[in-house]
Write an enzyme that holds these catalytic residues in place. Structure first.
Site, short mmCIF file in Angstrom:
data_model
loop_
_atom_site.label_atom_id
_atom_site.label_comp_id
_atom_site.label_asym_id
_atom_site.label_seq_id
_atom_site.Cartn_x
_atom_site.Cartn_y
_atom_site.Cartn_z
N LYS A 30 39.99 28.61 19.11
CA LYS A 30 41.04 29.64 19.03
C LYS A 30 41.92 29.82 20.31
O LYS A 30 41.80 29.94 21.34
CB LYS A 30 39.73 31.15 19.10
N GLU A 83 36.15 28.13 32.79
CA GLU A 83 37.40 27.87 33.79
C GLU A 83 38.02 29.10 33.82
O GLU A 83 38.36 29.59 32.94
CB GLU A 83 38.06 26.61 33.21
N CYS A 86 46.07 29.43 36.85
CA CYS A 86 44.60 29.96 37.58
C CYS A 86 44.83 29.51 38.83
O CYS A 86 43.82 29.89 39.76
CB CYS A 86 43.66 29.66 36.50
N GLY A 146 39.99 31.37 30.72
CA GLY A 146 40.36 32.63 30.78
C GLY A 146 39.99 33.62 31.81
O GLY A 146 39.84 33.00 32.81
N GLU A 178 43.08 38.67 41.54
CA GLU A 178 43.97 37.62 40.83
C GLU A 178 45.03 38.53 40.26
O GLU A 178 44.74 39.48 39.15
CB GLU A 178 43.22 36.94 39.77
P1 NAI Z 1 41.36 37.02 28.47
O1 NAI Z 1 40.31 36.38 29.23
O2 NAI Z 1 40.91 38.36 27.74
O3 NAI Z 1 41.65 35.90 27.18
C1 NAI Z 1 41.63 34.56 27.11
C2 NAI Z 1 41.05 34.18 25.92
O4 NAI Z 1 39.63 34.86 25.80
C3 NAI Z 1 41.77 34.76 24.81
O5 NAI Z 1 41.84 33.72 23.71
C4 NAI Z 1 41.07 35.89 24.08
O6 NAI Z 1 41.30 36.17 22.78
C5 NAI Z 1 39.63 35.41 24.28
N1 NAI Z 1 38.63 36.73 24.36
C6 NAI Z 1 38.98 37.86 24.88
N2 NAI Z 1 37.75 38.53 24.82
C7 NAI Z 1 36.80 37.70 24.53
C8 NAI Z 1 35.61 37.92 24.32
N3 NAI Z 1 34.57 38.91 24.35
N4 NAI Z 1 34.66 36.78 23.73
C9 NAI Z 1 35.53 35.56 23.42
N5 NAI Z 1 36.71 35.50 23.55
C10 NAI Z 1 37.30 36.56 24.06
O7 NAI Z 1 42.51 37.08 29.27
P2 NAI Z 1 43.69 38.10 29.27
O8 NAI Z 1 43.05 39.57 28.74
O9 NAI Z 1 44.69 37.60 28.25
O10 NAI Z 1 44.28 38.02 30.94
C11 NAI Z 1 43.82 38.87 31.72
C12 NAI Z 1 43.58 38.17 33.04
O11 NAI Z 1 42.71 37.03 32.96
C13 NAI Z 1 45.07 37.89 33.47
O12 NAI Z 1 45.69 38.68 33.93
C14 NAI Z 1 44.58 36.98 34.36
O13 NAI Z 1 44.14 37.28 35.62
C15 NAI Z 1 43.37 36.25 33.96
N6 NAI Z 1 43.64 34.98 33.09
C16 NAI Z 1 43.09 33.58 33.57
C17 NAI Z 1 43.29 32.54 33.12
C18 NAI Z 1 42.88 31.34 33.75
O14 NAI Z 1 43.54 30.40 33.16
N7 NAI Z 1 42.07 31.29 34.60
C19 NAI Z 1 44.21 32.30 31.65
C20 NAI Z 1 44.59 33.97 31.14
C21 NAI Z 1 44.28 35.02 31.83
#
Ligand code: NAI
Ligand code: MG
Length: 500
Positions: free
Chosen positions: A206, A280, A314, A258, A411
């Site tokens: 996804k 990660e 990240c 994420g 972050e």
């Molecule tokens: P997120 O962690 O919500 O999204 C990442 C992925 O997880 C997306 O595909 C989303 O649809 C999915 N997701 C969301 N909730 C889920 C759940 N309960 N179960 C399974 N999958 C789920 O990140 P978001 O809201 O886009 O960004 C928020 C913050 O996260 C950013 O401001 C940043 O600080 C951090 N982030 C870190 C990343 C990294 O590479 N470590 C990448 C993206 C965001």
């Protein structure tokens, strides 16, 4: 100073002033990448069992370009039934075809995917930039080539698993559920899919809701590659769709990249099940500059570390530690360099800093900037003008910050750098490690011994020395503490998809 030295010093000053004025007045003519060769359908369905199928949920959502705020396409939102279909297709493909195909045949498919990404590199780069806002220079030179390299690298391992893990009888896990973020959409898909296929697993992936297009283009490419039906399934949607994948009983392995918050939810969800998991998550990397470092190189590394991809990385070097005796000089050079950064149209080949990925993310960054000001840190932003439309943020420095500041410990995921100074190596190691994250770090010094001393004491998965943000499919990547666990890339990345 004797007469000769005096003359030389005066000439140097003059030259420096001349280069400063030239720098300031330098204007680049726009050089936008063409979008005419790119085909984006008005609507995308779910890629299940080798075909694009309409969602049972009957729901669609828009994906927009963050630099123009214009809608690019409508994307299917997968509900629980759709996820169930995708997982069944993956399980069926695993049982009936993929696990039975000889490993060297698996390798051929993976090679083919790598070659096809190279062939369509320009299209992928342009779509990545349109959908996610990152500068075309990055999607063209980093994201897309690295994505192809990951497929090449893991294709090479597919028939050599017994050599990679001798006397352990390595076996695949089954169906891998993979959830990826919006900062490197195609590259993260490659990081996830390539090792899973090489080890004989099948996939339900996804992509993030704000950047689904390159994953769907990859689905088209996979269809063209002739990969057996159901081996890779790509379902789009929001967090609920992701949760349905994580909770599905026939998913044997969960790989997530994420936010730390969602990582924690996922870890709780799989606790007590037999699912294998890698996470990660976030980071707050320290970039450490000693007084014997090559300063100009370090400034480039700092800029690359935090302003690269709008700080949507990240492992971004979001905390800068400078040794006190060179701090004034380095900060001056850094401010000067920030003035020359071009912020704007991500499709323009001159652009250094593109659009912030979404309105929500821009609001989050802006909130942190006001938190920093309220915490009493000294702010500096480049004087560039921002485009009227789209989500943009100026490169931002915070000086005089301390460990107690939220902008230092949390972050931000934007082009915001918090600067601190230090006197001794012990002091900087303690400060750099004093954080819940442990994904990456950088060190700048002329002395190899300092590099080894520091790298052995840093609790970070990756430490770059005299460089920053360099990636290679052969080197493992991953974090400590709240940055997650498990490694992706290299041999380590294979073992995450095997029982041995
Ligand atoms: P997120 O962690 O919500 O999204 C990442 C992925 O997880 C997306 O595909 C989303 O649809 C999915 N997701 C969301 N909730 C889920 C759940 N309960 N179960 C399974 N999958 C789920 O990140 P978001 O809201 O886009 O960004 C928020 C913050 O996260 C950013 O401001 C940043 O600080 C951090 N982030 C870190 C990343 C990294 O590479 N470590 C990448 C993206 C965001
Ligand atoms: Mg988008």
């Amino acid at each position: 100073m004797n007469q000769k030295e005096n003359r030389i010093s005066k000439t140097e000053k003059k030259l420096e002033n001349v280069s400063k004025t030239v720098f300031k007045d330098w204007k680049y003519a726009p050089s936008p990448e063409s979008t005419e060769h790119v085909k984006i359908a008005p609507r995308y369905d779910l890629f299940i069992n080798g075909k694009f199928v309409k969602p049972e949920s009957k729901k669609y959502f828009d994906t927009v370009s963050p630099s123009t705020e214009k809608k690019l396409s409508e994307i299917a939102e997968a509900g629980e039934k759709d996820v169930d279909k995708a997982v069944s297709a993956a399980k069926n493909a695993y049982d009936k075809t993929w696990r039975k195909i000889p490993a060297k045949e698996r390798a051929k498919y993976i090679y083919r995917i790598a070659r096809m990404i190279q062939e369509r590199a320009r299209e992928f780069a342009v779509i990545e930039t349109m959908d996610g806002g990152k500068p075309i220079r990055e999607s063209r030179d980093i994201d897309v080539p690295l994505a192809a390299n990951h497929f090449f690298y893991y294709a090479g391992w597919a028939d050599k698993l017994d050599y990679a893990f001798p006397k352990t009888n390595p076996r695949p896990l089954g169906v891998a559920g993979q959830i990826i973020p919006w900062n490197f959409p195609l590259l993260m898909a490659a990081w996830k899919i390539a090792p899973a296929l090489a080890t004989g697993n099948t996939v339900v992936l996804k992509p993030a809701e704000s950047t689904p297009l390159t994953a769907l283009k990859l689905a088209e490419l996979i269809q063209d590659s002739g990969l057996p039906e159901g081996v890779v399934n790509i379902v789009t949607g929001f967090g609920k769709t992701g949760a349905a994948i994580v909770n599905h009983p026939n998913v044997n392995k969960v790989a997530f990249t994420g936010s730390t918050d969602v990582g924690k939810i996922i870890q709780k969800a799989v606790a007590g099940t037999s699912k294998k998991i890698t996470l990660e998550l976030g980071g707050k990397a320290a970039n450490i500059v000693f007084d014997d470092a090559p300063i100009d190189q370090a400034v480039e590394g700092i800029v690359n570390g935090i302003f690269f991809n709008q700080g949507h990385v990240c492992c971004a070097g979001s905390r800068l530690f400078v040794q006190e005796n060179i701090a004034a000089n380095l900060i001056e050079k850094l401010k000067e360099r920030m003035e020359s950064l071009i912020v704007g149209d991500p499709l323009d080949k001159n652009t250094d800093i593109g659009a912030i990925n979404s309105k929500e993310q821009l609001l989050k960054i802006q909130e942190y900037i006001s938190i920093g000001i309220n915490e009493g840190a000294e702010i500096h932003q480049s004087s560039c003008a921002l485009p009227n439309k789209g989500f943009f943020c100026k490169p931002t420095l915070f000086l005089n910050t301390s460990q107690s500041h939220r902008i230092v410990t949390e972050e931000i995921f934007g082009p915001v750098l918090a600067v601190q100074t230090f006197r001794t190596i012990e002091e900087v190691i303690e400060k750099a490690n004093n954080i819940p994250y442990g994904l990456s770090a950088g060190v700048w010094t002329d002395k190899g011994s300092k590099i080894f001393h520091l790298t052995s004491k840093m609790r970070a998965g990756v430490v770059w020395a005299n460089t920053y943000n360099k990636f290679d499919p052969a080197s493992p990547f991953g974090g400590y503490k709240e940055s997650g666990f498990g490694r992706e890339g290299g041999l380590h990345g294979l073992s995450a998809y095997l029982t041995i």
